[in-house]
Design a protein around this motif. Structure first.
Motif, mmCIF file in Angstrom:
data_model
loop_
_atom_site.group_PDB
_atom_site.id
_atom_site.type_symbol
_atom_site.label_atom_id
_atom_site.label_comp_id
_atom_site.label_asym_id
_atom_site.label_seq_id
_atom_site.Cartn_x
_atom_site.Cartn_y
_atom_site.Cartn_z
ATOM 1 N N VAL A 189 -28.776 60.106 -29.949
ATOM 2 C CA VAL A 189 -28.707 58.703 -29.575
ATOM 3 C C VAL A 189 -28.629 58.663 -28.062
ATOM 4 N N GLN A 190 -29.615 58.082 -27.431
ATOM 5 C CA GLN A 190 -29.722 58.101 -25.975
ATOM 6 C C GLN A 190 -28.886 57.001 -25.345
ATOM 7 N N ILE A 191 -28.156 57.365 -24.303
ATOM 8 C CA ILE A 191 -27.363 56.389 -23.567
ATOM 9 C C ILE A 191 -28.184 55.781 -22.440
ATOM 10 N N HIS A 192 -28.947 56.626 -21.728
ATOM 11 C CA HIS A 192 -29.806 56.142 -20.650
ATOM 12 C C HIS A 192 -31.028 57.035 -20.583
ATOM 13 N N SER A 193 -32.126 56.506 -20.075
ATOM 14 C CA SER A 193 -33.382 57.249 -20.072
ATOM 15 C C SER A 193 -33.438 58.314 -18.989
ATOM 16 N N SER A 194 -32.622 58.194 -17.951
ATOM 17 C CA SER A 194 -32.612 59.185 -16.884
ATOM 18 C C SER A 194 -31.204 59.729 -16.682
ATOM 19 N N ASN A 195 -31.116 60.792 -15.840
ATOM 20 C CA ASN A 195 -29.854 61.507 -15.743
ATOM 21 C C ASN A 195 -29.790 62.271 -14.420
ATOM 22 N N PRO A 196 -28.747 62.134 -13.587
ATOM 23 C CA PRO A 196 -27.600 61.246 -13.792
ATOM 24 C C PRO A 196 -27.842 59.859 -13.220
ATOM 25 N N THR A 197 -27.174 58.889 -13.790
ATOM 26 C CA THR A 197 -27.231 57.516 -13.314
ATOM 27 C C THR A 197 -26.076 56.759 -13.937
ATOM 28 N N THR A 198 -26.037 55.465 -13.746
ATOM 29 C CA THR A 198 -24.972 54.642 -14.309
ATOM 30 C C THR A 198 -24.839 54.897 -15.813
ATOM 31 N N PHE A 226 -19.250 54.109 -25.314
ATOM 32 C CA PHE A 226 -20.626 53.839 -25.712
ATOM 33 C C PHE A 226 -20.669 53.550 -27.206
ATOM 34 N N ASN A 227 -21.020 52.319 -27.566
ATOM 35 C CA ASN A 227 -21.141 51.920 -28.968
ATOM 36 C C ASN A 227 -22.464 52.431 -29.509
ATOM 37 N N LEU A 228 -22.397 53.344 -30.484
ATOM 38 C CA LEU A 228 -23.613 53.964 -30.999
ATOM 39 C C LEU A 228 -24.508 52.986 -31.747
ATOM 40 N N THR A 229 -23.929 51.896 -32.241
ATOM 41 C CA THR A 229 -24.721 50.922 -33.002
ATOM 42 C C THR A 229 -25.416 49.924 -32.084
ATOM 43 N N THR A 230 -24.651 49.326 -31.175
ATOM 44 C CA THR A 230 -25.210 48.296 -30.294
ATOM 45 C C THR A 230 -25.812 48.878 -29.020
ATOM 46 N N LYS A 231 -25.533 50.164 -28.730
ATOM 47 C CA LYS A 231 -25.989 50.851 -27.513
ATOM 48 C C LYS A 231 -25.402 50.243 -26.252
ATOM 49 N N SER A 232 -24.284 49.548 -26.363
ATOM 50 C CA SER A 232 -23.644 48.931 -25.206
ATOM 51 C C SER A 232 -22.551 49.832 -24.655
ATOM 52 N N VAL A 233 -22.282 49.718 -23.346
ATOM 53 C CA VAL A 233 -21.271 50.521 -22.675
ATOM 54 C C VAL A 233 -20.234 49.607 -22.037
ATOM 55 N N THR A 234 -18.955 49.873 -22.311
ATOM 56 C CA THR A 234 -17.856 49.174 -21.651
ATOM 57 C C THR A 234 -16.989 50.215 -20.967
ATOM 58 N N THR A 235 -16.208 49.793 -19.977
ATOM 59 C CA THR A 235 -15.468 50.752 -19.168
ATOM 60 C C THR A 235 -14.002 50.353 -19.017
ATOM 61 N N LEU A 236 -13.193 51.365 -18.718
ATOM 62 C CA LEU A 236 -11.777 51.189 -18.425
ATOM 63 C C LEU A 236 -11.456 51.987 -17.175
ATOM 64 N N GLN A 237 -10.919 51.314 -16.142
ATOM 65 C CA GLN A 237 -10.536 52.018 -14.927
ATOM 66 C C GLN A 237 -9.142 52.608 -15.082
ATOM 67 N N LEU A 238 -9.017 53.894 -14.760
ATOM 68 C CA LEU A 238 -7.724 54.560 -14.783
ATOM 69 C C LEU A 238 -6.996 54.299 -13.473
ATOM 70 N N PRO A 239 -5.694 54.615 -13.406
ATOM 71 C CA PRO A 239 -4.971 54.433 -12.147
ATOM 72 C C PRO A 239 -5.677 55.139 -11.000
ATOM 73 N N LYS A 240 -5.646 54.556 -9.831
ATOM 74 C CA LYS A 240 -6.337 55.114 -8.678
ATOM 75 C C LYS A 240 -5.739 56.472 -8.301
ATOM 76 N N GLU A 241 -6.588 57.265 -7.618
ATOM 77 C CA GLU A 241 -6.215 58.610 -7.182
ATOM 78 C C GLU A 241 -5.966 59.534 -8.364
ATOM 79 N N THR A 242 -6.704 59.310 -9.450
ATOM 80 C CA THR A 242 -6.734 60.289 -10.535
ATOM 81 C C THR A 242 -7.510 61.502 -10.042
ATOM 82 N N PHE A 243 -6.942 62.685 -10.155
ATOM 83 C CA PHE A 243 -7.568 63.825 -9.494
ATOM 84 C C PHE A 243 -7.178 65.132 -10.162
ATOM 85 N N THR A 244 -7.670 66.204 -9.577
ATOM 86 C CA THR A 244 -7.475 67.625 -9.886
ATOM 87 C C THR A 244 -8.156 68.037 -11.185
#
Length: 377
Positions: A189-198, A226-244
């Motif tokens: 199931v394809q998320i986007h036609s090219s890679n890497p991108t949004t 990524f919803n495999l049925t609708t092919k839609s993408v939603t996002t959640l931002q984690l706390p800033k300065e997530t690292f390592t």
């Protein structure tokens, strides 16, 4: 509902005149609680009539419609399907809710975190499965496993994400109807036609849950859904300065267990120690309760969740990986001496996912897919 009643009875026999016989019964036990039983039956009926598919999918935990006088105080339940709930308390096999005539989706995740009987990890055996899949040796980094809350008809399916660009990125997820088809079949199931991108997948720490793929968004401290049925993408931002990271592009790790979806990460404010957050389900993921640990992230190669307990592994040598650490989200207790060793089929484990469906650990190891049986107390 079967109730076993033991009565200690004392009988006194009298043989009065004439040819009649009379018996007198002295019952030393308390009267049977008929009224309590009636209330239980009423509650059971109400449970069946009130639980609809919409309500059940939003349910995070299930309370049994039972009374304290039942055997073993049966009060821990797991909804194996929308048709029945089975009690999990040790020694109790009683069905807590009667079967419903309507057909609904399967579910494995309605226990609140940290409360299921398998909360103590005893050992890991195997590997049980070892395969190079469709592309032997082609993609060193990836992840695979099973959906803990599969869609109807997909209970036996497997999923696979291979990082096909620079060992960093992927833009599709493969789905297989069985283990054998995973070895020889082709499906994606394809998320986007090219890679890497949004919306591109970044890093190997991915999970599939409820028909949606959760992963680290491309070039951001975001969790993508990524919803495999609708092919839609939603996002959640984690706390800033997530690292390592330990392995490249592993700033965050996603995990699933009996209670849902989790994200493991760290921030500068936490001085590099692991932070664990629960993800609340929904079309757009939401960050739920958060726990902070005292284990340094760079000392850990992989993490996974099981029964609301966070486990961490570390590299021992080319043949052995150790599960050495645990954090219980209910008690807050940390252990640094778990001492469970896994026999590796290759040097590195790029990702590790626990499947509550079959109590297996699915590891992606240098382009090979390996699974281990998990044994709980």
């Amino acid at each position: 509902m079967l109730l076993l009643i033991s009565l200690e009875n004392t009988f006194k026999f009298q043989a009065p005149p004439r040819e009649k016989c009379a018996c007198e019964l002295n019952n030393s036990e308390k009267a049977f609680p008929h009224e309590k039983l009636r209330i239980v039956e009423t509650n059971v009926s109400n449970c069946n009539s009130n639980i609809t598919p919409r309500k059940v999918t939003s349910l995070l935990k299930l309370s049994c419609c039972v009374s304290p006088f039942l055997v073993n105080h049966c009060c821990l339940c797991r909804l194996w399907s929308w048709r029945e709930a089975i009690c999990l308390t040790a020694g109790c096999t009683m069905h807590c809710i009667h079967k419903s005539s309507s057909r609904k989706n399967n579910c494995y995740t309605l226990l609140p975190s940290g409360t299921c009987p398998r909360s103590r990890l005893l050992n890991v055996t195997g590997p049980r499965v070892y395969t190079a899949g469709e592309y032997p040796g082609s993609y060193a980094y990836g992840a695979w496993g099973r959906d803990p809350r599969p869609e109807e008809g997909k209970e036996s399916w497997y999923w696979l994400v291979m990082l096909t660009s620079s060992n960093i990125y992927a833009h599709y997820v493969r789905l297989y109807s069985s283990l054998s088809s995973l070895i020889i079949g082709v499906s994606n199931v394809q998320i986007h036609s090219s890679n890497p991108t949004t919306n591109t997948i970044q890093g190997p720490n991915n999970v599939l849950y409820g028909g949606a793929l959760y992963y680290n968004c491309y070039n951001q401290d975001y969790v993508c859904r990524f919803n495999l049925t609708t092919k839609s993408v939603t996002t959640l931002q984690l706390p800033k300065e997530t690292f390592t990271e330990c392995y490249p592009y592993t700033d965050l790790d996603l995990a699933t267990d009996e209670s849902g979806i989790w994200v493991v990460y760290t921030t500068t404010q936490d001085f590099g120690n692991l932070v664990l957050s629960k993800l609340e389900e929904g079309e757009t993921p939401v960050l739920g309760k958060t726990w902070r640990t005292s284990i340094y992230k760079r000392a850990v190669t992989n993490t996974f969740m099981a029964c609301g307990v966070l486990y961490a592994t570390r590299y021992i040598n080319k043949e052995v990986e150790e599960i050495f650490y645990s954090f219980n989200t209910v008690t807050g207790q940390e252990k640094f001496n778990i001492g469970i060793f896994m026999n590796k089929m290759s040097t590195n484990i790029q990702s590790l996912n626990y499947s509550p469906v079959d109590q297996m650990l699915h590891a992606y190891c240098d382009s090979n897919m390996v699974s281990y049986k998990v044994l709980f107390g």
